[in-house]
Design a protein around this motif. Structure first.
Motif, short mmCIF file in Angstrom:
data_model
loop_
_atom_site.label_atom_id
_atom_site.label_comp_id
_atom_site.label_asym_id
_atom_site.label_seq_id
_atom_site.Cartn_x
_atom_site.Cartn_y
_atom_site.Cartn_z
N SER A 1 30.29 59.88 52.35
CA SER A 1 30.72 58.64 52.96
C SER A 1 32.07 58.18 52.42
CB SER A 1 29.69 57.54 52.69
OG SER A 1 28.59 57.69 53.57
N PRO B 1 18.74 58.78 50.04
CA PRO B 1 19.17 57.65 50.88
C PRO B 1 19.81 58.19 52.15
CG PRO B 1 20.77 58.03 49.15
CD PRO B 1 19.67 59.04 48.95
N THR C 1 27.46 57.45 57.27
CA THR C 1 26.20 58.10 57.64
C THR C 1 25.15 57.02 57.78
OG1 THR C 1 26.89 59.65 55.93
CG2 THR C 1 24.88 60.17 57.11
N THR D 1 29.16 52.40 47.49
CA THR D 1 29.20 53.71 48.13
C THR D 1 29.44 54.76 47.05
OG1 THR D 1 30.10 52.81 50.18
CG2 THR D 1 30.44 55.15 49.79
N MET D 2 28.63 55.79 47.08
CA MET D 2 28.79 56.85 46.09
C MET D 2 29.93 57.76 46.49
SD MET D 2 24.69 57.40 45.66
CE MET D 2 24.28 57.32 47.41
N ASN E 1 21.98 56.92 53.79
CA ASN E 1 23.34 56.41 53.93
C ASN E 1 23.91 56.23 52.53
OD1 ASN E 1 25.65 54.96 54.32
ND2 ASN E 1 24.76 53.63 55.90
N ASN E 2 25.13 56.65 52.34
CA ASN E 2 25.73 56.45 51.03
C ASN E 2 26.08 54.99 50.77
OD1 ASN E 2 25.51 59.04 50.22
ND2 ASN E 2 27.66 59.58 50.53
N LYS E 3 26.22 54.22 51.83
CA LYS E 3 26.55 52.81 51.65
C LYS E 3 25.27 52.00 51.60
CE LYS E 3 28.90 48.81 53.56
NZ LYS E 3 29.51 48.21 54.75
#
Lengths: 143, 143, 143, 143
Positions: free
Chosen positions: D2, B122, C38, B104-105, B124-126
DNA sequence: TTTT
DNA sequence: TTTT
């Protein structure tokens, strides 16, 4: 800025803990820990075992030497540390270890009866590295 | 019996991810990650940095190569794996790596704008390693 | 047999920590923490935020009140605890909280300058609940 | 941005998993999990048990219903989710649950023989929520 | 070198 | 409501 360096393992000891007493009275214990993963590969069941070098300091080392033995199942929380050393041919080598910060004994209670040489039961399965406890002088367990 | 082999890191990339494409079309990315710890020693503030070898496979490698760069702060979850290899003098050596399972960023959103060479955000960060996605053929991102 | 009860969160404070001093001189701090996720739903980007009730005791509460503020990004490690209480209509209710065991401030260093009211910098971004420190008497920080 | 919302538990099931099939064919399973902590209080050994509401979805629910039973020891990884509902007096209430993302069976192998009603052994002790597997149609296990 |  |  500070970061996070955390390792969580559940596995079995490959050997009894090996205990050393450094100059200055500091105790260090270490043992290999196996974490096995089983998965399907082309319909066949394959087991892959990863070996970890666990290192424990001070009071945590003392407790580990009393209650952990080869074959036991244990939960270990710690951090990664890679250090260099010279082997017997004086070649510089690196090894990555898991420095334990606390551990919890899993499995049957009977698995954790103290060895004959010592007869004190820990009141708590979770043992923390308190970075200060000296067992040598008082003879008491660090909890 | 199965065990648990889990690593959780929050730190900064020491270099841009290095991407390789293996025979068979599998993508691998790797980079060093620093986790710093600051503590007091005899009244002085000491910082100790630990470096980790991060390895990412398949879709996770592709995403890492697009969104992670030297200096960025990232949360990484993965597992430990020690493997042996022969160095250029054909001496057997060991290295312990963290095989990422998701990341995750962290940090400011502006820190994660894609580089000019690629323009896909992206959703989603994950990002998870799904152990199956083939980006090579479709050209799509694995989510 | 003992078990493991561990929570790991990275998120932003929804409010400044609220500090209370219990009879006996024990300090408790609490604040809501948001962890956002997200993801893609039918092509649209959806953000889902989870709110956590964070509780800190003793020295950890003191440090939190000094260095954590609304909006800051923080890594928190702790354990789950569900407790019951009576609301103002004397109806029994339950609430699940995360009792912090240590935390690490993430984000820019400038984000963690102490507030004007206090001027002491923590020598370490990682703060542990030592379950014993009394700040009230000495006036010192617990590290 | 996130965040991270992660729970790690090792404990014993307080009841057999309770399985429900929602409209649309989605399976949900849930059970209470106990994590016990033992500590010394004024020389006496005190045990404190925390109860967690575990919820599993889809394929993970199916597997849980087959292999987990009251009393078994299990490692669970998941995330916290607090949701509201109306009780039978139509009073709004909140409950915090641990939504499992994967689990690993700990303890003796014999502890995990499938119940008579089903006879399939999982090739891997670690079961992941893949958020997609439909067991209902194929009758196969999701791995 | 562990365990199942 | 689990386990030791």
């Amino acid at each position: 800025m500070s970061g996070i360096n955390k390792v969580i393992l559940v596995g079995h000891l490959g050997k009894d803990p090996e205990v050393r007493h450094l100059e200055g009275g500091v105790t260090v214990a270490s043992f290999p820990l196996a974490t096995s993963e089983t998965f399907n590969k082309d319909g066949r069941r394959v087991e892959q075992t990863e070996w970890h070098n666990i290192v424990l300091w001070r009071g945590l080392a003392e407790v580990a030497s009393k209650y952990l033995q080869k074959g036991k199942l244990v939960y270990i929380e710690g951090k990664l540390r890679t250090r260099s050393f010279e082997d017997k041919e004086r070649v510089k080598k690196y090894v990555t270890e898991v420095v334990a910060e606390n551990f919890t004994m899993l499995g049957r209670k009977s698995d954790f009866e103290p060895t004959p040489a010592n007869g004190i039961l820990p009141p708590n399965n979770k043992i923390e590295d308190d970075f200060s406890t000296s067992i040598d002088e008082s003879g008491d367990l660090p909890f």
